[in-house]
Each structure stands twice: as C-alpha cells, then as structure tokens.
Design a protein around this motif. Structure first.
Motif, PDB file in Angstrom:
ATOM      1  N   GLN A  78       5.281  12.273   0.174  1.00 31.05           N
ATOM      2  CA  GLN A  78       4.584  11.370   1.455  1.00 31.05           C
ATOM      3  C   GLN A  78       4.241  10.612   1.878  1.00 31.05           C
ATOM      4  N   PRO A  79       4.726   9.292   2.195  1.00 27.37           N
ATOM      5  CA  PRO A  79       3.841   8.177   2.153  1.00 27.37           C
ATOM      6  C   PRO A  79       3.222   7.863   3.707  1.00 27.37           C
ATOM      7  N   GLU A  80       2.334   6.900   3.466  1.00 26.05           N
ATOM      8  CA  GLU A  80       2.203   6.160   4.402  1.00 26.05           C
ATOM      9  C   GLU A  80       2.854   5.386   5.409  1.00 26.05           C
ATOM     10  N   GLU A  81       3.133   5.803   6.672  1.00 27.36           N
ATOM     11  CA  GLU A  81       3.508   5.022   7.016  1.00 27.36           C
ATOM     12  C   GLU A  81       3.432   3.909   7.966  1.00 27.36           C
ATOM     13  N   THR A  82       4.032   2.210   6.997  1.00 26.23           N
ATOM     14  CA  THR A  82       3.059   1.283   7.354  1.00 26.23           C
ATOM     15  C   THR A  82       4.260   0.081   6.599  1.00 26.23           C
ATOM     16  N   LYS A  83       3.654  -1.085   7.305  1.00 31.74           N
ATOM     17  CA  LYS A  83       4.724  -2.043   7.004  1.00 31.74           C
ATOM     18  C   LYS A  83       3.909  -3.273   5.759  1.00 31.74           C
ATOM     19  N   PHE A  84       2.981  -2.429   5.002  1.00 31.43           N
ATOM     20  CA  PHE A  84       2.355  -3.474   3.874  1.00 31.43           C
ATOM     21  C   PHE A  84       3.439  -3.411   2.846  1.00 31.43           C
ATOM     22  N   LEU A  85       3.600  -5.127   2.243  1.00 29.04           N
ATOM     23  CA  LEU A  85       4.379  -4.669   0.927  1.00 29.04           C
ATOM     24  C   LEU A  85       3.713  -5.844   0.145  1.00 29.04           C
ATOM     25  N   TYR A  86       2.685  -5.824   0.058  1.00 33.34           N
ATOM     26  CA  TYR A  86       1.448  -6.060  -1.194  1.00 33.34           C
ATOM     27  C   TYR A  86      -0.074  -6.218  -0.826  1.00 33.34           C
ATOM     28  N   PHE A  87      -0.423  -5.627  -2.503  1.00 32.37           N
ATOM     29  CA  PHE A  87      -1.625  -5.433  -2.104  1.00 32.37           C
ATOM     30  C   PHE A  87      -2.578  -5.896  -3.620  1.00 32.37           C
ATOM     31  N   VAL A  88      -3.873  -6.302  -3.288  1.00 27.45           N
ATOM     32  CA  VAL A  88      -4.676  -6.654  -4.767  1.00 27.45           C
ATOM     33  C   VAL A  88      -5.943  -6.356  -4.692  1.00 27.45           C
ATOM     34  N   ALA A  89      -6.524  -6.383  -5.593  1.00 25.07           N
ATOM     35  CA  ALA A  89      -7.587  -5.503  -5.797  1.00 25.07           C
ATOM     36  C   ALA A  89      -8.483  -6.537  -4.962  1.00 25.07           C
ATOM     37  N   ASP A  90      -9.905  -5.691  -4.175  1.00 22.12           N
ATOM     38  CA  ASP A  90     -10.407  -6.010  -3.356  1.00 22.12           C
ATOM     39  C   ASP A  90     -12.032  -6.410  -3.890  1.00 22.12           C
ATOM     40  N   GLY A  91     -12.215  -5.535  -5.438  1.00 21.40           N
ATOM     41  CA  GLY A  91     -13.401  -5.898  -5.941  1.00 21.40           C
ATOM     42  C   GLY A  91     -14.454  -4.484  -5.903  1.00 21.40           C
ATOM     43  N   THR A  92     -13.894  -3.711  -4.745  1.00 24.22           N
ATOM     44  CA  THR A  92     -14.670  -2.546  -4.856  1.00 24.22           C
ATOM     45  C   THR A  92     -14.503  -0.808  -5.666  1.00 24.22           C
ATOM     46  N   GLY A  93     -13.704  -1.497  -6.103  1.00 30.53           N
ATOM     47  CA  GLY A  93     -12.706  -0.645  -6.696  1.00 30.53           C
ATOM     48  C   GLY A  93     -11.051   0.097  -5.997  1.00 30.53           C
ATOM     49  N   GLY A  94     -11.678  -0.527  -4.581  1.00 25.28           N
ATOM     50  CA  GLY A  94     -10.065  -0.665  -4.223  1.00 25.28           C
ATOM     51  C   GLY A  94      -8.984  -1.766  -4.127  1.00 25.28           C
ATOM     52  N   HIS A  95      -8.310  -1.285  -3.222  1.00 22.07           N
ATOM     53  CA  HIS A  95      -7.454  -3.003  -2.866  1.00 22.07           C
ATOM     54  C   HIS A  95      -7.267  -2.897  -1.512  1.00 22.07           C
ATOM     55  N   ALA A  96      -6.693  -4.447  -1.286  1.00 18.38           N
ATOM     56  CA  ALA A  96      -6.659  -5.364   0.008  1.00 18.38           C
ATOM     57  C   ALA A  96      -4.989  -5.214   0.266  1.00 18.38           C
ATOM     58  N   PHE A  97      -4.161  -4.455   1.333  1.00 17.16           N
ATOM     59  CA  PHE A  97      -3.106  -4.921   1.823  1.00 17.16           C
ATOM     60  C   PHE A  97      -2.348  -5.927   3.017  1.00 17.16           C
ATOM     61  N   SER A  98      -1.133  -5.762   2.841  1.00 19.49           N
ATOM     62  CA  SER A  98      -1.103  -7.144   3.980  1.00 19.49           C
ATOM     63  C   SER A  98      -0.037  -6.528   3.809  1.00 19.49           C
ATOM     64  N   THR A  99       0.647  -7.360   5.317  1.00 14.08           N
ATOM     65  CA  THR A  99       2.223  -7.438   4.817  1.00 14.08           C
ATOM     66  C   THR A  99       3.100  -8.759   5.327  1.00 14.08           C
ATOM     67  N   THR A 100       2.849 -10.108   4.559  1.00 15.21           N
ATOM     68  CA  THR A 100       2.673 -11.281   4.327  1.00 15.21           C
ATOM     69  C   THR A 100       2.130 -11.634   3.300  1.00 15.21           C
ATOM     70  N   LEU A 101       3.498 -12.255   2.765  1.00 17.61           N
ATOM     71  CA  LEU A 101       3.391 -13.576   1.488  1.00 17.61           C
ATOM     72  C   LEU A 101       1.937 -14.092   1.711  1.00 17.61           C
ATOM     73  N   ASP A 102       1.785 -14.769   2.607  1.00 12.67           N
ATOM     74  CA  ASP A 102       0.830 -15.857   2.943  1.00 12.67           C
ATOM     75  C   ASP A 102      -0.646 -14.939   2.765  1.00 12.67           C
ATOM     76  N   GLY A 103      -0.396 -13.868   3.722  1.00 15.27           N
ATOM     77  CA  GLY A 103      -1.162 -12.812   3.546  1.00 15.27           C
ATOM     78  C   GLY A 103      -1.917 -12.724   1.697  1.00 15.27           C
ATOM     79  N   HIS A 104      -0.861 -12.321   1.157  1.00 14.53           N
ATOM     80  CA  HIS A 104      -1.274 -11.265  -0.102  1.00 14.53           C
ATOM     81  C   HIS A 104      -2.239 -12.658  -0.286  1.00 14.53           C
ATOM     82  N   ASN A 105      -1.724 -13.454  -0.610  1.00 12.61           N
ATOM     83  CA  ASN A 105      -1.801 -15.372  -1.594  1.00 12.61           C
ATOM     84  C   ASN A 105      -3.510 -15.102  -0.581  1.00 12.61           C
ATOM     85  N   ASP A 106      -3.751 -15.012   0.361  1.00 16.25           N
ATOM     86  CA  ASP A 106      -5.336 -15.156   0.730  1.00 16.25           C
ATOM     87  C   ASP A 106      -6.671 -14.101   0.339  1.00 16.25           C
ATOM     88  N   ASN A 107      -5.464 -12.998  -0.186  1.00 13.26           N
ATOM     89  CA  ASN A 107      -6.415 -11.779  -0.346  1.00 13.26           C
ATOM     90  C   ASN A 107      -6.588 -11.815  -2.193  1.00 13.26           C
TER      91      ASN A 107
END
Length: 325
Positions: A285-314
């Motif tokens: 039962q996954p969350e229905e999103t368009k996210f393709l990338y994620f990286v740690a956000d420094g709070t214990g969780g993750h920052a998610f993005s739909t594009t490689l550019d957004g991922h690289n920024d994160n």
C-alpha cells in the motif's frame, strides 16, 4: 481384662484426638498466610518430589511448615499435578494458594524484543544472549526470514524453538498482508515483497515515511530505473556478516555485486534485513506519488523530489548541512 480393654480404648481415643488435632493444625497451617515477606521468583525444577519441594519451600521461608504442605497437597490429590517452571510467588501466600499456583502452570513469561530492520546475524546474537533459553542455535537463519516483534518465552525453552516461531510469524505476516492486498505488478512473488520491504526498512526509520519510500522504489521499477539504494550496496560488501564501519566509497558504488542496485536493474538477489509488518504493508500500500528520488534531510527524515535537478539540489543542501556540523 476389662481394665486393660478400657485402657486400650482410652489410648486409641487419645491417639485419635491427638492425630485429629495434628491434622487439623496442619490443615490450618496449610490454609494460613505464609511467612514470605516480599514477592519472589521461585523455580520448581522438573523431577522434584513433593517432600523435597516442601522442604525447600520451608527453607526459603515461603510456607509455614513442610509437613503441612505435603499433607495439604496429598489431601487435595494434587501431588502429581504440580508443574515445573519459574513462578512469581506473592508475599504471604498460603500453602493452598501456592499449590494452586503450581497446579495452574502459570509460569513467568519472559520477553525478547526483535527490533525492525535487524540482520539475521543480529537476531541470532539477541537470541543467544537471551537469559533463560536453552540449547544452541542449530537452525539455518537466512536473511529476511524472521518477523521483528516481541516474543514471549519460558525458562528452559529452546533457542531453536524460538527461532522457529520467529520464522513462522514471518510467514504468517506475509500471508496476512497478501490476503488483504494483492501484490503490485512490479512485485512478482512473496519473496520479492520481502526483498523490497527490507530495503524500505533500511532506508528509513521514520514509520510514516515507509509508504512514501516504497512508492519511490515502485515508481523506479515501473520506469525501468535502477533502485540506487545505499543499504543494498552495503549489504553487497558485508553480506550481512558485519557492520561496514565506514562510509560507502566510490569504489563500493562502482563494484558490481548481487546486491548493488547502482550496478543492476531490478531487485537485488535477496533481502538485506528482516523487515517488519509495517514495511511489508508499505510495499503493498505505497503512497501514490510521482517522487523518484529522496535523500536525508538532516532531521532524521528525507527530502523527496520528482526530478534529478530537484534531487541534486536536495543533495547539495544535505552536504552543506553536514559540512556546517
């Protein structure tokens, strides 16, 4: 002859009165509160006879009198019904209530908690160290075969038996989640469900993120993208036999293994840990999103993005945050 007969009758009556008084007093002691001042743990060892048990109980100031305990247990015809085990004995318990406790078999239930995401070697170490378990582990312990949860066991239970219950619990969990939710088309079998769930488990320790992380990986599988999961690379290096003990290197990422999802399409060869029920459910039962990338956000969780550019920024934000620490 009559005086002798009268004397004999009198002696019999007196003896009967004495015996009756003794039995009555023994019954009184059996039913009365005992001398135990504080709650204690008592081990009734297998094969212990009633007399030996009574003597030990009196020695440990749990009962009033060992003969009274033997008398009461036999009068109630419970001598053969006393069950061995480890008991929590309340303060001031009477012999009768203690007998009932031993007959009930309500022994102390110990607990062993297996956290989510452990590798099988870590579960093995916990079981080996658990106090009160008996025997060595002789069962095979494949990765991903055991359900993380809290297990109850009794003193003297075998380690192999407990490991068997963990394996049965995992099979039950898999059957349960599949019975209510079909496998997504990207997952071809229960075995693949466990593999992806183990990756989700190792990628995030935040429960509410699991469905989102599962959604990212399913999106990548659907688009024919590599999963590019760091924990799979770590497992390819260690094969679950040890902690890596250092950051991943560029060489690690570039070295093909049966688990390195930076160098292969699809799922790795097998699970990289033992996923919990929530991670199994997250894959179904996954969350229905368009996210393709994620990286740690420094709070214990993750920052998610739909594009490689957004991922690289994160990623840049993450590196800057680490550099400033």
């Amino acid at each position: 002859m009559k005086p002798v007969l009268y004397t004999l009758i009198a002696l019999i009556i007196v003896a009967g009165l004495v015996l009756g008084g003794a039995l009555g007093y023994g019954w009184h002691l059996f039913k009365s509160p005992g001398p135990l001042e504080t709650e204690t743990v008592y081990l009734l060892e297998k094969g212990t006879g009633l007399r030996a048990l009574a003597a030990d109980l009196e020695k440990n100031t749990i009962i009033n009198n060992n003969l009274a305990f033997v008398f009461g247990v036999r009068l109630k015809e419970n001598a053969a019904r006393l069950q061995a085990g480890e008991y929590l004995v309340p303060a001031g318990i009477s012999g009768m209530d203690l007998m009932a406790l031993f007959v009930s078999g309500k022994v102390i239930e110990r607990r062993l908690t297996i956290p989510e995401g452990l590798q099988s070697r870590e579960i093995k170490a916990l079981v080996e160290a658990a106090p009160g378990l008996a025997g060595e582990i002789t069962r095979e312990m494949p990765e991903g075969a055991f359900l993380p949860e809290t297990y109850q066991y009794r003193l003297g239970d075998s380690r192999d038996e407990l490991i068997g219950r963990m394996a049965a619990a995992m099979q039950g969990a898999i059957a349960s989640v599949i019975a209510t939710t079909p496998l997504p088309k990207e997952i071809k079998s229960p075995e693949e469900l466990v593999i992806l769930a183990s990756i989700v488990e190792k990628e995030t320790a935040v429960p509410e993120e699991r469905p989102r992380v599962a959604g990212v990986f399913l999106n990548r599988l659907r688009k024919g993208m590599m999963l590019q999961s760091d924990p799979t690379v770590v497992y390819g290096v260690t094969l679950g036999t040890r902690d890596l003990g250092r950051p991943l290197s560029k060489k690690d990422l570039a070295t093909p293994t049966a688990y390195n999802t930076y160098q292969m399409m699809g799922l790795p060869k097998g699970p990289i840990a033992n996923p919990g029920l929530e991670s199994l459910s997250a894959v179904l039962q996954p969350e229905e999103t368009k996210f393709l990338y994620f990286v740690a956000d420094g709070t214990g969780g993750h920052a998610f993005s739909t594009t490689l550019d957004g991922h690289n920024d994160n990623v840049r934000k993450w590196r800057k945050l680490n550099k400033n620490k």
